[in-house]
Design a protein around this motif. Structure first.
Motif, PDB file in Angstrom:
ATOM      1  N   GLY A  86      -8.532  59.205  36.589  1.00  0.00           N
ATOM      2  CA  GLY A  86      -9.709  58.433  36.926  1.00  0.00           C
ATOM      3  C   GLY A  86      -9.409  57.478  38.067  1.00  0.00           C
ATOM      4  N   GLN A  87     -10.413  56.716  38.486  1.00  0.00           N
ATOM      5  CA  GLN A  87     -10.261  55.786  39.598  1.00  0.00           C
ATOM      6  C   GLN A  87      -9.771  54.413  39.167  1.00  0.00           C
ATOM      7  N   GLY A  88      -9.774  54.138  37.880  1.00  0.00           N
ATOM      8  CA  GLY A  88      -9.244  52.892  37.370  1.00  0.00           C
ATOM      9  C   GLY A  88     -10.305  51.836  37.115  1.00  0.00           C
ATOM     10  N   THR A  89      -9.989  50.922  36.212  1.00  0.00           N
ATOM     11  CA  THR A  89     -10.847  49.782  35.924  1.00  0.00           C
ATOM     12  C   THR A  89      -9.973  48.533  35.821  1.00  0.00           C
ATOM     13  N   GLN A  90     -10.422  47.452  36.432  1.00  0.00           N
ATOM     14  CA  GLN A  90      -9.623  46.234  36.514  1.00  0.00           C
ATOM     15  C   GLN A  90      -9.715  45.422  35.231  1.00  0.00           C
ATOM     16  N   VAL A  91      -8.557  45.019  34.720  1.00  0.00           N
ATOM     17  CA  VAL A  91      -8.471  44.112  33.586  1.00  0.00           C
ATOM     18  C   VAL A  91      -7.719  42.871  34.045  1.00  0.00           C
TER      19      VAL A  91
END
Length: 123
Positions: free
Chosen positions: A114-119
Protein backbone atom coordinates in the motif's frame (compact mmCIF):
# COMPACT_ATOMS: atom_id res chain seq x y z
CA UNK A 1 -2.45 -7.23 -9.42
CA UNK A 2 -3.79 -6.57 -5.94
CA UNK A 3 -4.24 -3.02 -4.69
CA UNK A 4 -3.90 -2.19 -1.00
CA UNK A 5 -5.10 1.02 0.64
CA UNK A 6 -4.33 1.87 4.26
CA UNK A 7 -6.46 4.11 6.44
CA UNK A 8 -6.91 5.03 10.09
CA UNK A 9 -3.69 6.91 10.77
CA UNK A 10 -3.61 10.21 12.59
CA UNK A 11 -2.26 12.24 15.49
CA UNK A 12 -2.69 10.76 18.97
CA UNK A 13 -1.31 11.23 22.46
CA UNK A 14 0.96 8.93 24.43
CA UNK A 15 -0.98 5.93 25.71
CA UNK A 16 -3.78 6.26 23.17
CA UNK A 17 -5.05 3.53 20.88
CA UNK A 18 -5.47 3.55 17.13
CA UNK A 19 -6.79 1.04 14.62
CA UNK A 20 -5.30 0.85 11.15
CA UNK A 21 -7.17 -0.77 8.30
CA UNK A 22 -5.96 -2.04 4.94
CA UNK A 23 -8.44 -2.81 2.17
CA UNK A 24 -7.53 -5.16 -0.65
CA UNK A 25 -9.08 -4.86 -4.10
CA UNK A 26 -8.52 -5.94 -7.67
CA UNK A 27 -6.95 -9.33 -8.18
CA UNK A 28 -7.37 -11.64 -5.23
CA UNK A 29 -5.67 -14.81 -4.07
CA UNK A 30 -7.09 -17.90 -2.45
CA UNK A 31 -4.07 -18.18 -0.18
CA UNK A 32 -2.01 -15.19 0.91
CA UNK A 33 -0.14 -13.69 3.84
CA UNK A 34 -0.83 -10.17 5.10
CA UNK A 35 1.61 -7.98 7.00
CA UNK A 36 2.27 -4.53 8.43
CA UNK A 37 5.55 -2.62 8.19
CA UNK A 38 6.53 0.85 9.31
CA UNK A 39 9.14 3.45 8.44
CA UNK A 40 10.19 6.34 10.65
CA UNK A 41 11.85 9.48 9.22
CA UNK A 42 15.43 8.75 8.25
CA UNK A 43 15.03 5.05 9.03
CA UNK A 44 14.57 1.91 7.00
CA UNK A 45 11.32 0.04 6.67
CA UNK A 46 10.88 -2.46 9.51
CA UNK A 47 8.59 -5.40 10.13
CA UNK A 48 5.74 -4.90 12.59
CA UNK A 49 3.40 -7.88 12.31
CA UNK A 50 2.07 -10.53 9.96
CA UNK A 51 -0.77 -13.02 9.82
CA UNK A 52 -0.63 -16.18 7.76
CA UNK A 53 -2.95 -17.21 4.97
CA UNK A 54 -5.70 -18.74 7.12
CA UNK A 55 -5.23 -16.55 10.19
CA UNK A 56 -4.00 -19.44 12.31
CA UNK A 57 -0.62 -17.87 13.06
CA UNK A 58 0.37 -14.33 13.97
CA UNK A 59 3.81 -12.86 14.50
CA UNK A 60 4.95 -9.57 16.02
CA UNK A 61 8.14 -7.58 16.25
CA UNK A 62 9.50 -7.49 19.80
CA UNK A 63 8.90 -3.77 20.16
CA UNK A 64 5.12 -4.15 19.71
CA UNK A 65 4.43 -7.46 21.46
CA UNK A 66 1.66 -7.10 24.01
CA UNK A 67 0.56 -3.76 22.55
CA UNK A 68 -0.46 -4.43 18.94
CA UNK A 69 -2.85 -7.00 17.50
CA UNK A 70 -3.22 -8.05 13.88
CA UNK A 71 -6.37 -9.61 12.48
CA UNK A 72 -7.94 -10.32 9.11
CA UNK A 73 -11.43 -10.61 7.71
CA UNK A 74 -11.29 -12.37 4.36
CA UNK A 75 -15.02 -11.91 3.78
CA UNK A 76 -14.35 -8.16 3.65
CA UNK A 77 -10.83 -8.36 2.22
CA UNK A 78 -9.28 -6.32 5.00
CA UNK A 79 -6.43 -6.63 7.47
CA UNK A 80 -6.46 -4.65 10.71
CA UNK A 81 -3.76 -3.51 13.11
CA UNK A 82 -5.02 -2.56 16.56
CA UNK A 83 -2.39 -0.42 18.27
CA UNK A 84 -2.58 0.19 22.01
CA UNK A 85 -0.40 2.07 24.49
CA UNK A 86 1.15 4.10 21.71
CA UNK A 87 4.51 5.73 22.35
CA UNK A 88 6.44 8.46 20.51
CA UNK A 89 8.76 5.83 19.03
CA UNK A 90 5.74 4.35 17.24
CA UNK A 91 5.58 7.46 15.06
CA UNK A 92 6.04 6.32 11.47
CA UNK A 93 4.36 5.71 8.16
CA UNK A 94 2.63 2.33 8.37
CA UNK A 95 2.35 0.13 5.29
CA UNK A 96 0.37 -3.01 4.66
CA UNK A 97 1.67 -5.74 2.39
CA UNK A 98 0.37 -8.92 0.80
CA UNK A 99 2.01 -11.99 -0.63
CA UNK A 100 0.39 -15.05 -2.26
CA UNK A 101 1.96 -17.60 0.03
CA UNK A 102 0.64 -20.73 1.67
CA UNK A 103 2.37 -21.67 4.87
CA UNK A 104 2.25 -21.58 8.63
CA UNK A 105 4.93 -18.89 8.84
CA UNK A 106 5.11 -15.58 7.01
CA UNK A 107 7.15 -15.09 3.83
CA UNK A 108 10.33 -13.06 3.84
CA UNK A 109 9.39 -10.91 0.84
CA UNK A 110 6.21 -9.16 -0.25
CA UNK A 111 5.31 -8.07 -3.76
CA UNK A 112 2.16 -6.03 -3.06
CA UNK A 113 2.28 -2.84 -0.99
CA UNK A 114 0.00 0.00 0.00
CA UNK A 115 0.95 3.68 -0.05
CA UNK A 116 1.08 4.01 3.72
CA UNK A 117 -0.74 5.95 6.42
CA UNK A 118 0.91 8.35 8.85
CA UNK A 119 0.78 7.67 12.58
CA UNK A 120 2.07 10.41 14.86
CA UNK A 121 2.26 10.04 18.65
CA UNK A 122 2.81 13.33 20.45
CA UNK A 123 5.47 13.62 23.14
Amino acid sequence: QVQLVESGGGLVQIGDSLRLSCALSGRTFTEYTLAWFRQAPGEGREFVSCINWNGAQRFYADFVKGRFNISRDDTKNIVLLQMNSLQPEDTAVYYCAAEPFKGINCPTRYHHWGQGTQVTVSS
